[in-house]
Design an enzyme around this catalytic site. Structure first.
Site, short mmCIF file in Angstrom:
data_model
loop_
_atom_site.label_atom_id
_atom_site.label_comp_id
_atom_site.label_asym_id
_atom_site.label_seq_id
_atom_site.Cartn_x
_atom_site.Cartn_y
_atom_site.Cartn_z
N GLY A 231 0.83 -1.20 0.00
CA GLY A 231 0.00 0.00 0.00
C GLY A 231 0.86 1.24 0.00
O GLY A 231 2.03 1.20 -0.40
N SER A 232 0.29 2.33 0.49
CA SER A 232 0.98 3.62 0.42
C SER A 232 2.12 3.69 1.44
O SER A 232 2.12 2.97 2.45
CB SER A 232 -0.02 4.74 0.70
OG SER A 232 -0.60 4.53 1.98
N GLY A 236 2.66 2.39 5.39
CA GLY A 236 3.89 1.71 5.83
C GLY A 236 4.53 2.38 7.03
O GLY A 236 5.09 1.72 7.91
N GLU A 253 5.71 -3.33 0.94
CA GLU A 253 5.68 -3.04 -0.51
C GLU A 253 4.90 -1.75 -0.67
O GLU A 253 3.67 -1.76 -0.77
CB GLU A 253 4.98 -4.19 -1.26
CG GLU A 253 5.67 -5.53 -1.12
CD GLU A 253 6.91 -5.67 -1.98
OE1 GLU A 253 7.15 -4.78 -2.83
OE2 GLU A 253 7.63 -6.66 -1.81
N CYS A 287 1.72 0.48 -8.74
CA CYS A 287 2.88 0.93 -7.96
C CYS A 287 4.07 1.14 -8.87
O CYS A 287 4.93 1.96 -8.60
CB CYS A 287 3.20 -0.09 -6.87
SG CYS A 287 3.35 -1.75 -7.51
P1 NAD Z 1 -3.47 2.36 1.24
O1 NAD Z 1 -2.17 2.54 1.95
O2 NAD Z 1 -4.50 3.40 1.38
O3 NAD Z 1 -4.13 0.98 1.72
C1 NAD Z 1 -3.45 -0.25 1.57
C2 NAD Z 1 -3.96 -1.23 2.61
O4 NAD Z 1 -3.49 -0.84 3.90
C3 NAD Z 1 -5.49 -1.30 2.71
O5 NAD Z 1 -5.87 -2.65 2.87
C4 NAD Z 1 -5.76 -0.50 3.96
O6 NAD Z 1 -6.97 -0.83 4.60
C5 NAD Z 1 -4.57 -0.88 4.81
N1 NAD Z 1 -4.27 0.04 5.92
C6 NAD Z 1 -4.38 1.38 5.93
N2 NAD Z 1 -4.00 1.87 7.13
C7 NAD Z 1 -3.64 0.81 7.89
C8 NAD Z 1 -3.17 0.67 9.23
N3 NAD Z 1 -2.98 1.73 10.03
N4 NAD Z 1 -2.89 -0.58 9.69
C9 NAD Z 1 -3.05 -1.65 8.89
N5 NAD Z 1 -3.52 -1.57 7.62
C10 NAD Z 1 -3.80 -0.35 7.12
O7 NAD Z 1 -3.10 2.13 -0.32
P2 NAD Z 1 -4.08 2.04 -1.57
O8 NAD Z 1 -4.61 3.39 -1.89
O9 NAD Z 1 -5.03 0.90 -1.43
O10 NAD Z 1 -3.03 1.61 -2.71
C11 NAD Z 1 -2.23 2.50 -3.42
C12 NAD Z 1 -0.82 2.56 -2.85
O11 NAD Z 1 -0.28 1.25 -2.77
C13 NAD Z 1 0.14 3.32 -3.76
O12 NAD Z 1 0.99 4.10 -2.98
C14 NAD Z 1 0.91 2.22 -4.46
O13 NAD Z 1 2.19 2.60 -4.95
C15 NAD Z 1 1.01 1.20 -3.38
N6 NAD Z 1 1.24 -0.13 -3.92
C16 NAD Z 1 2.49 -0.67 -3.77
C17 NAD Z 1 2.77 -1.91 -4.33
C18 NAD Z 1 4.14 -2.50 -4.20
O14 NAD Z 1 4.28 -3.70 -4.45
N7 NAD Z 1 5.16 -1.75 -3.86
C19 NAD Z 1 1.76 -2.62 -4.99
C20 NAD Z 1 0.50 -2.05 -5.10
C21 NAD Z 1 0.25 -0.81 -4.55
#
Ligand code: NAD
Length: 497
Positions: A231-232, A236, A253, A287
């Site tokens: 995720g973002s 992380g 990731e 990503c």
């Molecule tokens: P996001 O960070 O908003 O959410 C990702 C996940 O994290 C969701 O399931 C969300 O519910 C969970 N989450 C959020 N806050 C949390 C917390 N405090 N504790 C535990 N879990 C939590 O990201 P998004 O908008 O769904 O996806 C887009 C982002 O993901 C972009 O920044 C993209 O680059 C990244 N991404 C990275 C990869 C990679 O492999 N590097 C792959 C896909 C997406």
């Protein structure tokens, strides 16, 4: 294809789709496709207990037998590829070809994991002591929490899940709250494999539906030794320290800000194709999407003209329709994020071509992908905006191009288009790209599962999928065996009693 047909074909029932509090809207037209029941913190704690019990049984099952379960899962995915691919498109808006590609990635990682299940080996190491042997063994780690993002609703889950299962670890999956249906359907498909397998313990895969607060139950539990979170970078920054606080392990990731360097010797025809696929695929919401184009001054004008020509004719619209190459953004927030980024780019001296709202299916957020010619790598260029914005910058020396490529907080994917071996090898050397992925004459997106996937710096440092990524799901043990009749100490220490 009607939304209801896609949902039914993907094994989702009325009970899955009605009566819950989490509303799922399709980005295609904004229509409500379901209101899914969510889990409570207590539910997730019960899942962790179930998974712990499953671990006690599963870790004793031989690796190749665990691999058999993933072989069956791969078969079930092959049978359900069209249905699950269409559901991915319905739920996250990527074009059908990419939805199908995501399921193919799941199938591919299952194949890899089946082979890996017979290759969970360690080293034998020379002991300094006579009559001693040393070796390294790998053992199942425990319950694995997998948190995934909306833009790849199923593939990154599978990268983790297939390996975790063959390594002996049950998985609790917290999918994005924007794409829970693809996760529920995937669990149904896995249940078919479990049924055919016969004697698997209950709880090898459990899906926890909800937002970040549900993810937090996993990240703070000492009974979940590994958290793999996609995720973002914002997420992380929260998850990493929470897991570290209890000495858990993470595979992070996170966001990327990926670049391509185009050198004077580049095959521009191929470069254009690679740029367009990586910059506008998944509507710029990968990503690994291409966000920064660093072009040599000698070819810049020609390349930018050709790109503008292709961008002007991009088929934008219903991602389920044949021929569409650009589907919708995920939601209104994504649209306003794109608009704000373009405003900032203009304020920082950029010239924007495209970028406005596009005609699409009513109710969806469709945009014209943007090309933004920048005077330099300003603040907005260094920021990951999750939308189809391609910033163009110019260089004159390779050193300058590599410095620009590396001068961002993220470190996921990168590439160079050049037919000069001195340039390409420099780009791949220690003096070159600082990213986890560095390619030559292909774009930054669309990785194969055979390599380790992930990135450096604010991308989090995690690695998933192929190569030796399986080791994250196991614990390493060093064994020293004395088969002599004496008891010599290491380092020649004398300790006589
Ligand atoms: P996001 O960070 O908003 O959410 C990702 C996940 O994290 C969701 O399931 C969300 O519910 C969970 N989450 C959020 N806050 C949390 C917390 N405090 N504790 C535990 N879990 C939590 O990201 P998004 O908008 O769904 O996806 C887009 C982002 O993901 C972009 O920044 C993209 O680059 C990244 N991404 C990275 C990869 C990679 O492999 N590097 C792959 C896909 C997406």
């Amino acid at each position: 294809m009607a939304h209801s047909d896609i949902l039914a074909a993907a094994l989702l029932t009325d009970a899955d789709l009605k009566g819950g509090t989490l509303e799922v809207h399709s980005p295609i037209d904004g229509a409500l496709v379901g209101s899914v029941p969510t889990h409570s913190a207590g539910d997730v704690e019960a899942m962790i207990a179930t998974a712990k019990a499953a671990f006690d049984a599963w870790k004793l099952v031989p690796g190749p037998r665990r691999g058999e379960l993933i072989r069956l899962f791969g078969e079930e995915l092959r049978a359900a590829k069209d249905e699950l691919g269409a559901l991915v498109t319905l739920e996250c808006g990527k074009i059908l070809q990419e939805g199908l590609g995501e399921v193919q990635e799941m199938i591919d990682i299952c194949d890899l994991a089946v082979g890996q299940s017979r290759q969970l080996f360690g080293l034998t190491i020379a002991s300094e002591r006579p009559g001693h042997s040393m070796r390294e063994t790998w053992h199942p780690l425990g319950v694995t929490g997998v948190i995934t993002a909306f833009n790849f609703p199923v593939a990154p889950f599978a990268w983790n899940f297939a390996l975790a299962i063959v390594c002996g670890d049950p998985v609790i999956w917290k999918p994005s709250e924007k794409t829970p249906l693809s996760a529920i359907a995937t669990a149904r498909i896995f249940a078919k494999a479990i049924e055919r397998f016969g004697d698997a313990p209950e709880g090898l895969l459990q899906v926890a539906i909800g937002g970040g607060e549900i993810g937090e139950v996993l990240t703070t539990s000492k009974d979940v030794p590994l958290i793999s979170a996609t995720g973002s970078t914002r997420m992380g920054r929260i998850v990493g320290p929470k897991v570290a606080e209890r000495f858990g392990k993470t595979v992070l990731e996170l966001g990327g800000n990926n670049a391509m360097i185009v050198a004077p010797s580049a095959d521009l025809e191929n470069a254009v194709r690679a740029i367009v696929f990586s910059a506008v695929g998944t509507c710029g919401q990968r990503c690994t999407s291409l966000r920064r184009l660093i072009v040599h001054a000698d070819v810049r004008d020609e390349l930018v003209e050709r790109l503008k020509g292709v961008y002007a004719k991009l088929p934008i619209g219903d991602p389920l329709a044949k021929g569409t190459l650009v589907g919708p953004l995920i939601d209104a927030d994504a649209l306003s994020g794109m608009e704000k980024a373009l405003d900032q780019a203009r304020a920082e001296g950029g010239t924007v071509t495209g970028g406005g709202k596009a005609q699409g299916v009513a109710g969806g957020h469709y945009v014209h992908p943007a090309i933004v010619e920048m005077p330099g790598q300003t603040d907005i260029v260094r920021h990951e905006t999750f939308a189809p914005i391609l910033y163009v910058m110019t260089y004159t020396t390779l050193d300058e191009a590599i410095a620009l490529q590396n001068d961002v907080p993220q470190g996921l994917s990168s590439c160079i288009f050049s037919t000069d071996v001195r340039e390409t090898e420099t780009f791949l050397s220690a003096a070159g790209s600082d990213c986890g992925i560095a390619n030559v004459n292909i774009g930054p997106s669309g990785a194969e599962i055979g390599g380790a996937f992930g990135g450096e710096k604010e991308t989090g440092g995690g690695r998933e999928s192929g190569s030796d990524a399986w080791k994250a799901y196991m614990r390493r043990q060093t064994n020293t065996v004395n088969y002599s009749r004496a008891l010599p100490l290491a380092q020649g220490i004398k300790f006589e009693i």
